[in-house]
Design an enzyme around this catalytic site. Structure first.
Site, PDB file in Angstrom:
ATOM      1  N   HIS A 207      -5.262   2.856   0.846  1.00 17.57           N
ATOM      2  CA  HIS A 207      -5.012   4.115   1.203  1.00 17.57           C
ATOM      3  C   HIS A 207      -5.790   4.969   2.682  1.00 17.57           C
ATOM      4  O   HIS A 207      -5.025   5.434   3.801  1.00 17.57           O
ATOM      5  CB  HIS A 207      -4.831   4.810   0.687  1.00 17.57           C
ATOM      6  CG  HIS A 207      -4.449   4.483  -1.147  1.00 17.57           C
ATOM      7  ND1 HIS A 207      -2.946   3.300  -0.600  1.00 17.57           N
ATOM      8  CD2 HIS A 207      -4.314   4.277  -1.951  1.00 17.57           C
ATOM      9  CE1 HIS A 207      -2.610   3.100  -2.277  1.00 17.57           C
ATOM     10  NE2 HIS A 207      -3.540   3.796  -3.187  1.00 17.57           N
TER      11      HIS A 207
ATOM     12  N   ASP B 265       0.960  -1.388  -0.268  1.00 19.42           N
ATOM     13  CA  ASP B 265       0.043   0.243  -0.190  1.00 19.42           C
ATOM     14  C   ASP B 265       1.005   0.930   0.609  1.00 19.42           C
ATOM     15  O   ASP B 265       1.630   1.066   1.098  1.00 19.42           O
ATOM     16  CB  ASP B 265      -0.351  -0.388   1.632  1.00 19.42           C
ATOM     17  CG  ASP B 265      -1.983   1.152   1.644  1.00 19.42           C
ATOM     18  OD1 ASP B 265      -1.772   2.394   0.679  1.00 19.42           O
ATOM     19  OD2 ASP B 265      -2.801   0.690   1.585  1.00 19.42           O
ATOM     20  N   HIS B 266       1.556   2.217  -1.081  1.00 21.14           N
ATOM     21  CA  HIS B 266       2.572   2.997  -0.981  1.00 21.14           C
ATOM     22  C   HIS B 266       1.909   4.089   0.022  1.00 21.14           C
ATOM     23  O   HIS B 266       2.899   4.719   0.008  1.00 21.14           O
ATOM     24  CB  HIS B 266       2.427   2.829  -2.685  1.00 21.14           C
ATOM     25  CG  HIS B 266       1.293   3.775  -3.306  1.00 21.14           C
ATOM     26  ND1 HIS B 266       0.329   4.074  -3.199  1.00 21.14           N
ATOM     27  CD2 HIS B 266       1.637   5.148  -3.092  1.00 21.14           C
ATOM     28  CE1 HIS B 266       0.181   4.988  -4.172  1.00 21.14           C
ATOM     29  NE2 HIS B 266       0.537   6.203  -4.047  1.00 21.14           N
TER      30      HIS B 266
HETATM   31  C1  BG6 Z   1      -3.530   4.783  -6.319  1.00 22.16           C
HETATM   32  C2  BG6 Z   1      -5.058   5.019  -6.492  1.00 22.16           C
HETATM   33  O1  BG6 Z   1      -3.227   3.614  -5.761  1.00 22.16           O
HETATM   34  O2  BG6 Z   1      -3.496   5.819  -5.478  1.00 22.16           O
HETATM   35  C3  BG6 Z   1      -4.790   6.018  -8.275  1.00 22.16           C
HETATM   36  O3  BG6 Z   1      -4.844   3.834  -7.544  1.00 22.16           O
HETATM   37  C4  BG6 Z   1      -4.693   7.144  -7.246  1.00 22.16           C
HETATM   38  O4  BG6 Z   1      -6.447   6.374  -8.451  1.00 22.16           O
HETATM   39  C5  BG6 Z   1      -3.024   7.003  -6.181  1.00 22.16           C
HETATM   40  O5  BG6 Z   1      -4.565   7.987  -7.861  1.00 22.16           O
HETATM   41  C6  BG6 Z   1      -2.437   7.973  -5.155  1.00 22.16           C
HETATM   42  O6  BG6 Z   1      -1.551   8.213  -5.140  1.00 22.16           O
HETATM   43  P1  BG6 Z   1      -0.823   9.508  -4.953  1.00 22.16           P
HETATM   44  O7  BG6 Z   1       1.007   8.727  -4.454  1.00 22.16           O
HETATM   45  O8  BG6 Z   1      -0.295   9.699  -5.962  1.00 22.16           O
HETATM   46  O9  BG6 Z   1      -1.283  10.407  -4.136  1.00 22.16           O
END
Ligand code: BG6
Length: 485
Positions: free
Chosen positions: A240, A177-178
């Site tokens: 997230h 989960d980045h």
């Molecule tokens: C991803 C989603 O996991 O996270 C996207 O699938 C979203 O829809 C993105 O735009 C947001 O990540 P970050 O790091 O750009 O805030």
């Protein structure tokens, strides 16, 4: 800022889905940045794997282009890029057939840490894991990295967990989960558990409510067909926002140990109340003249999928019983902003008669942009005129406070290095993902049953009016997305 780049042990990283968008935008550029920082050993190997037939040289050319596009100029120097692409090679692999597996077996080293990164559709997780096992490529020092979406509901997540468990142990599986790799998310734990200031107040006695916002300006154009089967609830909330909620709400773990931390997050998820229909607002962005509507982006004129969702979430435990958590996330909103606002209660009694601008304290943790935090404090306005009170922010932008000369590392840099180090702290455990789906499923099922149309909202707005009402009716209001209070 003191740089603490400790090189990791040598590794062979096999990137399945190496020609895909995520590999190009995030994974390969992040590996390059870590290489540039001296963290990736000179003899590490990165082996791209995908279905298309590519030569090593063509793959390297793609990597150079990705570095050019996604790595800042300051880090793009010719010799380092040459040395990095030298570490990279490519094997065409048939996930369900036999092609490529014996080449892969001879390309990886027995003595190196092996990381298999599945940046592919979830339907391939099980078959790829089985092939790695059957071909004797995976072993005890192998790690498996899987990207989201990890299922679309509890049942599919269980199947994926079972498919992976057939070939790998849980301690070898790294579910990404980045958001957990974002610096400020980790800082949330530091702020809570490395300071004495906040924890005594961190409960329903002193905190009125918590707001978690992840607003984006992008639409879903380009990935509309995936997104339309997902929607904001599955794409953002189940993973997230849930993780942000868990880290804000969890009890202090006894040690900073992967399983102890994940045990505490799991307890939070299990304490979440079911969400009644009146506590959820769904939205869909409409066309604004130049820009297409959600339905046009999704190429589905009857779509009932939400590009925005706001929810009021209750947590039934001693710490949070009467403190609601309000979550909202959406596409094509007024600005890109992710933050957690911890809104404290008013003082029990005010001794100041005219306290005009006085408001209760709030701690804001900014994930992006301008990573940092601020604590609003009430003070006396300088000068004569009596006790005129104002709220001022004790503001700390991490880049300024820590004198960071450099950009804050991308979440993927931290996470990939953690995989190599064998540290699962910032990855989701199987039971955690399942518990998150168990909470999310009834909310989605109820929509699917009612077939409600999401509320339309204007592009560049804060979402539908009804989302504002979600707080108004409780005598509260969302934090202004433009940065005010
Ligand atoms: C991803 C989603 O996991 O996270 C996207 O699938 C979203 O829809 C993105 O735009 C947001 O990540 P970050 O790091 O750009 O805030």
């Amino acid at each position: 800022m003191v740089s603490r780049t400790i090189p990791v042990e040598t590794f062979d990283l096999v990137l399945f889905g190496a020609t895909g968008d995520l590999a190009r935008r995030k994974i390969l550029p992040s590996l390059y940045r870590r290489f540039h920082a001296g963290q990736v050993p000179e003899d590490a190997r990165i082996i791209g794997a995908a279905r298309s037939d590519l030569t090593d040289d063509a793959f390297r050319k793609d990597i150079r282009a990705a570095i050019d596009e996604f790595v800042s100029k300051a880090k793009r120097d010719g010799p380092t890029i040459d040395a990095f692409v030298e570490r990279c090679s490519y094997i065409a692999i048939d996930a369900k057939g036999d092609g490529g597996w014996s080449e892969l077996k001879s390309a990886v080293r027995d003595e190196a840490i092996k990381a298999f990164y599945f940046s592919v559709a979830p339907s391939l997780f099980g078959p790829l894991a089985a092939k790695l096992r059957e071909n004797g490529i995976a072993c005890e020092n192998s790690r498996l990295v899987v990207e989201k979406p990890f299922g679309t509901d509890l049942e599919t997540a269980k199947t994926l967990n079972a498919d992976l468990a057939a070939s790998f142990d849980e301690h070898q599986i790294y579910r990404i989960d980045h958001f957990l790799g974002k610096e400020t998310v980790q800082n949330l734990m530091a702020v809570r558990f490395a300071n004495v200031l906040f924890e005594p107040l961190w409960n329903e006695r002193y905190i009125d409510h918590v707001q978690i916002t992840v607003a984006e300006t992008v639409g879903v154009g380009g990935r509309g067909s995936y997104y339309d089967t997902s929607g904001a609830m599955r794409d953002m909330v189940q993973n997230h926002l849930m993780q942000l909620l868990c880290l804000t709400a969890m009890e202090p773990p006894t040690r900073f140990d992967p399983d102890m931390l994940r045990d505490e997050k799991l307890k939070v998820i299990k304490a979440l109340d079911p969400v009644p229909a009146e506590d959820v607002v769904r939205g869909q962005y409409k066309a604004d003249g130049k820009e297409p509507s959600y339905r046009e982006d999704a190429e589905n004129e009857d779509s009932l999928t939400e590009s925005f969702v706001a929810l009021k979430v209750g947590i039934s435990n001693w710490r949070w019983k009467h403190t609601p958590f309000y979550l909202r996330t959406g596409k094509r909103m007024t600005r890109r902003l992710s933050e957690i606002v911890v809104q404290f209660k008013e003082t029990p009694h005010s001794i100041f008669e005219r306290d005009g601008g006085s408001k209760a304290n709030a701690l804001t943790i900014r994930l992006q942009p301008d990573e940092g935090m601020d604590l609003s404090v009430t003070i006396k306005e300088p000068g004569p005129g009596g006790m005129r009170l104002v709220n001022v922010p004790l503001d700390m932008t991490f880049a300024d406070a820590l004198g960071a000369e450099d950009e804050i590392p991308d979440a993927y840099e931290r996470l990939i290095m953690d995989v190599i180090r064998g540290n699962q702290t910032l990855f989701m455990r199987g039971d955690e993902v399942e518990a998150a789906w168990a909470w999310t499923d009834p909310i989605i099922d109820a929509w699917e049953e009612r077939r409600d149309r999401p509320h339309a909202y204007a592009q560049g707005s804060v979402g539908p009016e009804e989302a504002l009402m979600l707080l108004h009716r409780d005598g509260r209001r969302w934090r202004d997305l433009e940065g005010g209070s």
